[in-house]
Design a protein around this motif. Structure first.
Motif, PDB file in Angstrom:
ATOM      1  N   ASN A  21      -4.643 135.364  21.366  1.00 43.86           N
ATOM      2  CA  ASN A  21      -5.432 134.261  20.826  1.00 43.86           C
ATOM      3  C   ASN A  21      -6.933 134.473  21.011  1.00 43.86           C
ATOM      4  OD1 ASN A  21      -3.406 132.678  19.710  1.00 43.86           O
ATOM      5  ND2 ASN A  21      -3.053 131.551  21.600  1.00 43.86           N
ATOM      6  N   LEU A  22      -7.313 135.241  22.000  1.00 47.39           N
ATOM      7  CA  LEU A  22      -8.736 135.510  22.226  1.00 47.39           C
ATOM      8  C   LEU A  22      -9.200 136.790  21.534  1.00 47.39           C
ATOM      9  CD1 LEU A  22      -8.970 134.415  25.962  1.00 47.39           C
ATOM     10  CD2 LEU A  22      -9.893 133.218  23.957  1.00 47.39           C
ATOM     11  N   ILE A  25     -12.431 137.176  19.174  1.00 54.62           N
ATOM     12  CA  ILE A  25     -13.327 136.046  19.428  1.00 54.62           C
ATOM     13  C   ILE A  25     -14.499 136.554  20.274  1.00 54.62           C
ATOM     14  CG2 ILE A  25     -13.559 133.758  20.494  1.00 54.62           C
ATOM     15  CD1 ILE A  25     -11.617 133.696  18.154  1.00 54.62           C
ATOM     16  N   ASP A  29     -18.669 132.939  19.365  1.00 61.45           N
ATOM     17  CA  ASP A  29     -17.606 132.146  18.741  1.00 61.45           C
ATOM     18  C   ASP A  29     -17.023 131.152  19.742  1.00 61.45           C
ATOM     19  OD1 ASP A  29     -17.677 133.616  16.296  1.00 61.45           O
ATOM     20  OD2 ASP A  29     -16.231 135.080  17.093  1.00 61.45           O
ATOM     21  N   SER A  30     -16.866 131.599  20.974  1.00 57.44           N
ATOM     22  CA  SER A  30     -16.160 130.801  21.983  1.00 57.44           C
ATOM     23  C   SER A  30     -16.895 129.532  22.385  1.00 57.44           C
ATOM     24  CB  SER A  30     -15.857 131.649  23.220  1.00 57.44           C
ATOM     25  OG  SER A  30     -16.987 131.786  24.068  1.00 57.44           O
ATOM     26  N   ILE A  41     -13.263 127.028  22.792  1.00 64.06           N
ATOM     27  CA  ILE A  41     -12.431 128.144  23.244  1.00 64.06           C
ATOM     28  C   ILE A  41     -12.874 128.633  24.617  1.00 64.06           C
ATOM     29  CG2 ILE A  41     -11.974 130.604  22.810  1.00 64.06           C
ATOM     30  CD1 ILE A  41     -11.520 129.896  19.889  1.00 64.06           C
ATOM     31  N   ARG A 139      -8.625 128.541  17.779  1.00 63.07           N
ATOM     32  CA  ARG A 139      -8.901 129.762  17.013  1.00 63.07           C
ATOM     33  C   ARG A 139      -8.873 129.455  15.515  1.00 63.07           C
ATOM     34  NH1 ARG A 139      -8.180 135.236  17.716  1.00 63.07           N
ATOM     35  NH2 ARG A 139      -7.586 136.277  15.798  1.00 63.07           N
ATOM     36  N   PHE A 144     -10.447 131.442  12.204  1.00 60.73           N
ATOM     37  CA  PHE A 144      -9.764 132.719  12.436  1.00 60.73           C
ATOM     38  C   PHE A 144      -8.292 132.573  12.069  1.00 60.73           C
ATOM     39  CE2 PHE A 144     -13.457 133.080  15.104  1.00 60.73           C
ATOM     40  CZ  PHE A 144     -13.771 134.427  15.080  1.00 60.73           C
ATOM     41  N   THR A 147      -2.401 133.959  15.386  1.00 56.45           N
ATOM     42  CA  THR A 147      -1.845 135.220  15.906  1.00 56.45           C
ATOM     43  C   THR A 147      -0.320 135.215  15.964  1.00 56.45           C
ATOM     44  OG1 THR A 147      -2.012 134.473  18.208  1.00 56.45           O
ATOM     45  CG2 THR A 147      -3.901 135.670  17.285  1.00 56.45           C
TER      46      THR A 147
END
Length: 149
Positions: A21-22, A25, A29-30, A41, A139, A144, A147
């Motif tokens: 999931n990361l 990123i 973005d986070s 995030i 995400r 994005f 996943t």
């Protein structure tokens, strides 16, 4: 079946999905606001990391997260800003470094059903899974691709 196995498996699933999931990123973005609101995030990833110290406490091993990071991401902490957030790469690195140490501690821990330690570890696995799921939603809220397909 040993009580260690489900906890180790849950930790493994959670850690793999945390990293998926990361993936892709950036730190920038986070710390972006999510469309529709919710925790950023960076905060979710940092909170998961800080919660890993609760696993460590339950297992009787030394805390891993620096206090400066704990203060930012502990339960009830204020929303982060780009300036107050720890670097996402550092958060991920510390979290991944803690994985094997926690798994090894679980393997050697005395676990029996209906004990405080076992119940605490089960709750912490649930808590981490909940927040890893939030990472997946966050995400997607940032645009994005998911996943899990």
């Amino acid at each position: 079946m040993s009580l260690h196995i489900p906890i180790i498996e849950l930790l493994g699933y959670s850690n793999r999905l945390y990293n998926r999931n990361l993936g892709g990123i950036t730190h920038e973005d986070s710390v972006r606001e999510l469309q529709g609101g919710g925790n950023k995030i960076n905060w979710i990833a940092g909170h998961i990391l800080v919660s890993r110290d609760s696993f460590r406490k339950a297992l009787g091993i030394e805390k891993k997260v620096p206090e400066r990071i704990t203060e930012i991401y502990k339960r009830g902490s204020n929303d982060i800003t780009a300036e107050s957030a720890a670097n996402l790469a550092e958060i991920i690195e510390i979290c991944n470094a803690s994985q094997n140490e926690i798994v090894e501690a679980v393997k050697s821990a005395k676990l029996e059903p209906d004990t405080e330690r076992f119940d605490t570890l089960l709750f912490l696995c649930f808590h981490e899974s909940y927040h890893v799921g939030q990472l997946g939603l966050a995400r997607r809220a940032l645009g994005f691709e998911g996943t899990i397909k």
